[in-house]
Scaffold this motif. Sequence first.
Motif: not given
Length: 242
Positions: A55-61
């Motif tokens: 979820l964190g990586m998706g938000a940053l991406s």
Amino acid sequence: MPWLFNLILIVHVIAGVVALTSCWGSVFTRKGGPAHRRWGKAFTTAIYTASFMALGMGALSLRWPLAMHPQLTDETLYRGLFGWMMIYLALLTISMTRYGLKMVANKRDHAANRHWSMVGLQIAVLVAGTNCFVQGIMLGQPLMIAVAIIGFGTTATYLWFMFRPAPGARDYIPEHLKAMVATGIAAYTAFLSVGLIELFPEHAFNPVIWGLPTVVGVGIIGYFLRTLPGRAKKAAAAATAP
């Protein structure tokens, strides 16, 4: 922010490795036994950790797609693939894991499966899946469309069982089995596809690679569902033996 992405990625990978290995402990140990529960605890903890990191990586991406993935060039495409789709898949995996665990925890209280948090999570998956589906159409990405459709079917079956008035006393067992194996499928799919982009970018979204864990997982589900009646009879005989 790439440093934060890399930090989250490290945690995600470590948790993913634990999940990929511990899932087999759950598969090969006696269902319901102490070893099965221990392996299951390790697997679900790792899956939750990996999913929240996703979820964190998706938000940053979503916010900085090219800064997070400097080897890529198409900002719009990879905002969809590594932003919207990753967030959706993370929510779907969390949903499957929670559903599988609650089937066992609430086996004597089926009404508890309709708790607002359970229903709310399914609604969140539907919303994220719908967005992934629309983004897939806009970007011309069949993969995004396909995973969204899979999520629609999964969520529909979960809600159907959750709102069944009076399921059988052992109906929770196949629900638990299907959800946890589906979670394992998600873990291996992520590893074999998205996780390989750093090594083989040209094969990251190869449909064959994406489909392989599903074929194996469906085979495992089919085997256990086929042998479930025999297992139930043996358990009943053992319980009534003098």
